[in-house]
Scaffold this active site. Sequence first.
Site, PDB file in Angstrom:
ATOM      1  N   GLY A  14       0.848  -1.205   0.000  1.00 27.75           N
ATOM      2  CA  GLY A  14       0.000   0.000   0.000  1.00 27.75           C
ATOM      3  C   GLY A  14       0.870   1.236   0.000  1.00 27.75           C
ATOM      4  N   ARG A 100       1.356  15.094  -8.138  1.00 26.83           N
ATOM      5  CA  ARG A 100       1.563  14.262  -9.324  1.00 26.83           C
ATOM      6  C   ARG A 100       0.256  14.109 -10.079  1.00 26.83           C
ATOM      7  NH1 ARG A 100       4.791   8.796  -8.450  1.00 26.83           N
ATOM      8  NH2 ARG A 100       2.992   8.054  -7.300  1.00 26.83           N
ATOM      9  N   ASP A 176       4.990  -2.831  -8.048  1.00 27.80           N
ATOM     10  CA  ASP A 176       4.165  -1.726  -7.546  1.00 27.80           C
ATOM     11  C   ASP A 176       4.520  -0.414  -8.238  1.00 27.80           C
ATOM     12  OD1 ASP A 176       6.590  -2.248  -5.916  1.00 27.80           O
ATOM     13  OD2 ASP A 176       6.064  -0.367  -4.945  1.00 27.80           O
TER      14      ASP A 176
HETATM   15  P1  AMP Z   1       8.856   3.377  -3.686  1.00 26.47           P
HETATM   16  O1  AMP Z   1      10.233   2.827  -3.603  1.00 26.47           O
HETATM   17  O2  AMP Z   1       8.786   4.875  -3.750  1.00 26.47           O
HETATM   18  O3  AMP Z   1       8.031   2.730  -4.751  1.00 26.47           O
HETATM   19  O4  AMP Z   1       8.149   3.030  -2.284  1.00 26.47           O
HETATM   20  C1  AMP Z   1       7.932   1.706  -1.873  1.00 26.47           C
HETATM   21  C2  AMP Z   1       6.926   1.699  -0.751  1.00 26.47           C
HETATM   22  O5  AMP Z   1       7.447   2.382   0.388  1.00 26.47           O
HETATM   23  C3  AMP Z   1       5.616   2.390  -1.084  1.00 26.47           C
HETATM   24  O6  AMP Z   1       4.593   1.695  -0.434  1.00 26.47           O
HETATM   25  C4  AMP Z   1       5.821   3.755  -0.487  1.00 26.47           C
HETATM   26  O7  AMP Z   1       4.616   4.426  -0.197  1.00 26.47           O
HETATM   27  C5  AMP Z   1       6.553   3.404   0.788  1.00 26.47           C
HETATM   28  N1  AMP Z   1       7.287   4.570   1.294  1.00 26.47           N
HETATM   29  C6  AMP Z   1       8.298   5.219   0.705  1.00 26.47           C
HETATM   30  N2  AMP Z   1       8.731   6.240   1.465  1.00 26.47           N
HETATM   31  C7  AMP Z   1       7.975   6.254   2.578  1.00 26.47           C
HETATM   32  C8  AMP Z   1       7.927   7.058   3.736  1.00 26.47           C
HETATM   33  N3  AMP Z   1       8.761   8.078   3.923  1.00 26.47           N
HETATM   34  N4  AMP Z   1       7.004   6.760   4.681  1.00 26.47           N
HETATM   35  C9  AMP Z   1       6.163   5.731   4.515  1.00 26.47           C
HETATM   36  N5  AMP Z   1       6.150   4.933   3.444  1.00 26.47           N
HETATM   37  C10 AMP Z   1       7.039   5.179   2.480  1.00 26.47           C
HETATM   38 MG    MG Z   2       6.423   3.115  -5.642  1.00 24.59          MG
END
Ligand code: AMP
Ligand code: MG
Length: 410
Positions: A14, A100, A176
């Site tokens: 999520g 975005r 994702d």
């Molecule tokens: P991403 O690498 O940006 O695709 O992120 C992978 C997952 O980590 C996704 O579910 C993001 O929403 C979550 N995520 C990334 N950064 C944060 C953050 N600072 N706090 C909470 N969730 C995060």
């Molecule tokens: Mg992501």
Amino acid sequence: AYAGHQFGHFTVLGDGRAILLGEQITPCGNRMDIQLKGAGQTRFSRRGDGRAALGPMLREYIISEAMHALGIPTTRSLAVVTTGEPVYRERVLQGAVLTRVAASHIRVGTLEWASAHNDQGATRALADYTRARHYPQLADSPEPYVALFDAIVARQASLIARWQLVGFIHGVMNTDNMALSGETIDYGPCAFMDTYDPATVFSSIDYGGRYAYGNQPAIAQWNLARLAEAMLPLFDPDADRAAERATATLDRFPALFEQHWLDGMRAKLGLFTRERDDEGLVNDLLALMLRQSADFTNTFRLITTGRLLVHSTNTDPELEAWYRRLEARRGRQPQSPAEAAALMRRHNPAFIPRNHKVEEALSAASSSDDWSVMARLLEVLATPYDHERDLPAFSAPSVGDGSYRTFCGT
Ligand code: AMP
Ligand code: MG
């Protein structure tokens, strides 16, 4: 809510730091999602703070806008605003929120989420929604779910070919981070390749090179196999027949990708027609580029302006022989050299977001509150195919030992 395979491992995650505000119908009738990234904790944040630092949000802004200007399907960046609050990473950083705009935020992992919850009703509803929103032309298809999967595979084959043709490396092709709309999404540790090398990796967390430049097509196909698994019950009530349908479509991915890629490479070389040995001609060039550690973008730029041989200091006889082959090949098509040059100018960018220029812009904005560097970079990147401008500072490759690293910024 979504799930996904991250570096090959399945997790139900999520979005931990993104809030979908809603949808907006544009004046031309397109339905767009508007999302805030870095707006704070969500019910999926796990132990994360839900926040984003200014640098990574500006990186997404710069690279996504550059991709759009290059003509590659992508989510867009409407705004980045600082929050005035600190964000704690290795250091204390300025917090920021990215607004975005996307065709939608439905990902491969969205269907994986439904499938992981063994909820066939949800899987079907999501698939129906995705088809209606992104592939309305399939409304009357006799096998709607197979047709949808087919169409998604076709769009990804085209998208990944577009990435390869400009040297874009996404960096985290987890499921994702793959949008079913066919847009490039979730710019984390992404960057453009300077020196041509299929093994190029920038992301600091990609130890095994899973998401290296040369692996992107195979990884896309792997991700689509995960999508097929999630959709399997929709293809056919009989599991074996469903698997057969999925496999038949998946097996078409490499050929579809190759076709887009080769057509794109032909355009980059000024070729309008198709000949049997074109693939050999392209691969021989790439082999030479690899051996000479040639800059990917600038090699095609020199081919575009006809200065490839003029430019080389110690002219390589093999490069010269290759160029003569290209000229002979062009001589066998009806189009004029001027038409070939115009075709190349439309397909070979003069300007890409060079890593050191991106870093310069991020650092000026986040450390010195100087936004002029980024504004100038965005201005150059807005017209990447304008070969009339002579801006060596923006076209020179990054000088360094190839140790450039990018970070997710999570
Ligand atoms: P991403 O690498 O940006 O695709 O992120 C992978 C997952 O980590 C996704 O579910 C993001 O929403 C979550 N995520 C990334 N950064 C944060 C953050 N600072 N706090 C909470 N969730 C995060
Ligand atoms: Mg992501």
